[in-house]
Enzyme design. Structure first.
Site, PDB file in Angstrom:
ATOM      1  N   THR A  25       0.623  -1.170   0.056  1.00 18.56           N
ATOM      2  CA  THR A  25       0.221  -0.018   0.175  1.00 18.56           C
ATOM      3  C   THR A  25       1.174   1.271   0.459  1.00 18.56           C
ATOM      4  O   THR A  25       1.716   1.429   0.150  1.00 18.56           O
ATOM      5  CB  THR A  25      -1.055  -0.499   1.375  1.00 18.56           C
ATOM      6  OG1 THR A  25      -1.987  -1.058   1.268  1.00 18.56           O
ATOM      7  CG2 THR A  25      -1.459   1.528   1.247  1.00 18.56           C
ATOM      8  N   GLY A  26      -0.351   2.159  -0.769  1.00 22.32           N
ATOM      9  CA  GLY A  26       1.209   3.492  -0.690  1.00 22.32           C
ATOM     10  C   GLY A  26       1.746   3.926  -2.362  1.00 22.32           C
ATOM     11  O   GLY A  26       1.300   3.257  -2.819  1.00 22.32           O
ATOM     12  N   THR A  28       4.367   4.605  -3.837  1.00 19.78           N
ATOM     13  CA  THR A  28       5.091   3.615  -4.260  1.00 19.78           C
ATOM     14  C   THR A  28       4.538   2.511  -4.850  1.00 19.78           C
ATOM     15  O   THR A  28       5.214   2.308  -6.235  1.00 19.78           O
ATOM     16  CB  THR A  28       6.850   2.757  -3.488  1.00 19.78           C
ATOM     17  OG1 THR A  28       7.148   4.834  -3.242  1.00 19.78           O
ATOM     18  CG2 THR A  28       7.374   2.543  -4.831  1.00 19.78           C
ATOM     19  N   ASP A  81       6.298  -4.257  -1.040  1.00 21.50           N
ATOM     20  CA  ASP A  81       6.139  -3.049  -0.779  1.00 21.50           C
ATOM     21  C   ASP A  81       7.223  -2.166  -0.361  1.00 21.50           C
ATOM     22  O   ASP A  81       7.631  -2.007  -0.790  1.00 21.50           O
ATOM     23  CB  ASP A  81       5.367  -3.557   0.646  1.00 21.50           C
ATOM     24  CG  ASP A  81       3.988  -2.315   1.612  1.00 21.50           C
ATOM     25  OD1 ASP A  81       3.915  -1.398   0.525  1.00 21.50           O
ATOM     26  OD2 ASP A  81       3.269  -2.935   2.104  1.00 21.50           O
ATOM     27  N   ALA A  83       8.293   1.589   1.828  1.00 22.68           N
ATOM     28  CA  ALA A  83       8.532   1.748   3.360  1.00 22.68           C
ATOM     29  C   ALA A  83       9.304   3.257   3.780  1.00 22.68           C
ATOM     30  O   ALA A  83       9.297   3.767   2.851  1.00 22.68           O
ATOM     31  CB  ALA A  83      10.222   0.782   3.490  1.00 22.68           C
ATOM     32  N   GLY A  95       3.663   2.361   7.654  1.00 19.97           N
ATOM     33  CA  GLY A  95       2.775   2.553   8.444  1.00 19.97           C
ATOM     34  C   GLY A  95       2.411   4.047   8.310  1.00 19.97           C
ATOM     35  O   GLY A  95       1.434   4.783   8.374  1.00 19.97           O
ATOM     36  N   GLY A  96       3.244   4.438   7.114  1.00 21.24           N
ATOM     37  CA  GLY A  96       2.623   6.064   6.687  1.00 21.24           C
ATOM     38  C   GLY A  96       1.020   6.534   5.997  1.00 21.24           C
ATOM     39  O   GLY A  96       0.262   7.382   6.151  1.00 21.24           O
ATOM     40  N   GLU A 103      -0.272  -4.887   6.782  1.00 27.72           N
ATOM     41  CA  GLU A 103       1.259  -5.061   5.795  1.00 27.72           C
ATOM     42  C   GLU A 103       2.101  -5.564   6.851  1.00 27.72           C
ATOM     43  O   GLU A 103       2.422  -6.849   6.230  1.00 27.72           O
ATOM     44  CB  GLU A 103       2.063  -4.017   5.649  1.00 27.72           C
ATOM     45  CG  GLU A 103       1.720  -2.754   4.738  1.00 27.72           C
ATOM     46  CD  GLU A 103       1.725  -1.331   4.587  1.00 27.72           C
ATOM     47  OE1 GLU A 103       1.376  -0.937   3.491  1.00 27.72           O
ATOM     48  OE2 GLU A 103       2.374  -1.136   5.756  1.00 27.72           O
ATOM     49  N   LYS A 121      14.801   7.569   1.595  1.00 33.40           N
ATOM     50  CA  LYS A 121      13.732   6.756   2.681  1.00 33.40           C
ATOM     51  C   LYS A 121      15.202   6.330   3.153  1.00 33.40           C
ATOM     52  O   LYS A 121      14.950   5.830   4.504  1.00 33.40           O
ATOM     53  CB  LYS A 121      13.060   5.460   2.084  1.00 33.40           C
ATOM     54  CG  LYS A 121      12.029   6.504   1.461  1.00 33.40           C
ATOM     55  CD  LYS A 121      11.145   7.197   2.085  1.00 33.40           C
ATOM     56  CE  LYS A 121       9.552   8.160   1.306  1.00 33.40           C
ATOM     57  NZ  LYS A 121       9.081   7.271   0.834  1.00 33.40           N
TER      58      LYS A 121
END
Length: 227
Positions: A25-26, A28, A81, A83, A95-96, A103, A121
């Site tokens: 999720t997110g 990226t 995923d 980060a 968790g942003g 996840e 990051k």
């Protein structure tokens, strides 16, 4: 192609026919899902996806990626995923996007985990990015006060309307503004011990490959997890 898109498409190359794939999720991970959808359509790639959020599930369905619920699979071959931070020890904060509970469940069921990030990051020590702690709603104020007493500078995670964000699992998120986490394993153990804490965003000793987007192109870093 931006750096997030670059690493998303690079990570999709690691997915092979017949795999059960955890879909992160997110912003990226969005591009990774896009790339997989393109491969499904153009190459006939035969995979099953397990998603880490309702948002990713909707995106994958729009791209005709076959999906299964996590309780319908025995294991996951590979999860990809993003980060929010990755330390020099290859530990992470996630968790942003408020999806770290799902996840972590998906990551723990996976034979292999790939994280995809841009070079901003990468940090020496975790902590500059606020650490998300997902808590049940009942008694959440007591946990907030505990974190405040500890000097962890807690803040409630709010949604776009300025109200407290509710996760896909129906919980709240308290972000801890720690600056630097000197001992992430010790902190994780303490958070795990607190009644009412569902999950935190420390992802420790779980990633196998990190793909970093740089202006020179994607860099693939393999992590030795034999020890």
């Amino acid at each position: 192609m931006n750096l997030k898109e670059m690493v998303g498409y690079k990570a999709a190359e690691f997915v092979k026919n017949g795999m059960t794939v955890g879909l992160g999720t997110g912003s990226t991970a969005y591009y990774m899902v896009e790339a997989l959808g393109k491969r499904v359509k153009e190459e006939g790639l035969n995979i099953v996806g397990v998603t880490t959020s309702y948002e990713t599930a909707d995106h994958a369905r729009d791209l005709d990626i076959p999906l299964k619920d996590i309780d319908e699979v025995e294991k996951i071959d590979l999860t990809i995923d993003g980060a929010d931070e990755i330390s020099s020890q290859y530990n992470g904060i996630k968790g942003g996007g408020a999806a770290h509970l799902f996840e972590k469940i998906v990551a723990n069921l996976s034979d292999r985990n790939i994280w995809i990030v841009d070079e901003t990051k990468l940090v020496e020590k975790l902590g500059a990015f606020p650490l998300p702690v997902e808590v049940i709603q009942f008694g959440s104020g007591q946990l907030f006060n505990l974190f405040k007493e500890k000097g962890y500078k807690p803040t409630w995670r709010n949604n776009k309307e300025g109200e407290r964000l509710v996760t896909d699992a129906g919980n709240l998120i308290i972000d801890l503004n720690l600056g630097v986490i000197e001992n992430p394993h010790e902190l994780a153990k303490w958070l795990d011990s607190l009644t009412g804490v569902v999950e935190h965003g420390l992802f420790l000793d779980c990633v196998n490959t990190v793909i970093v987007g740089t202006s020179e192109g994607p860099i693939v870093e393999e992590v030795n997890r034999d020890n």
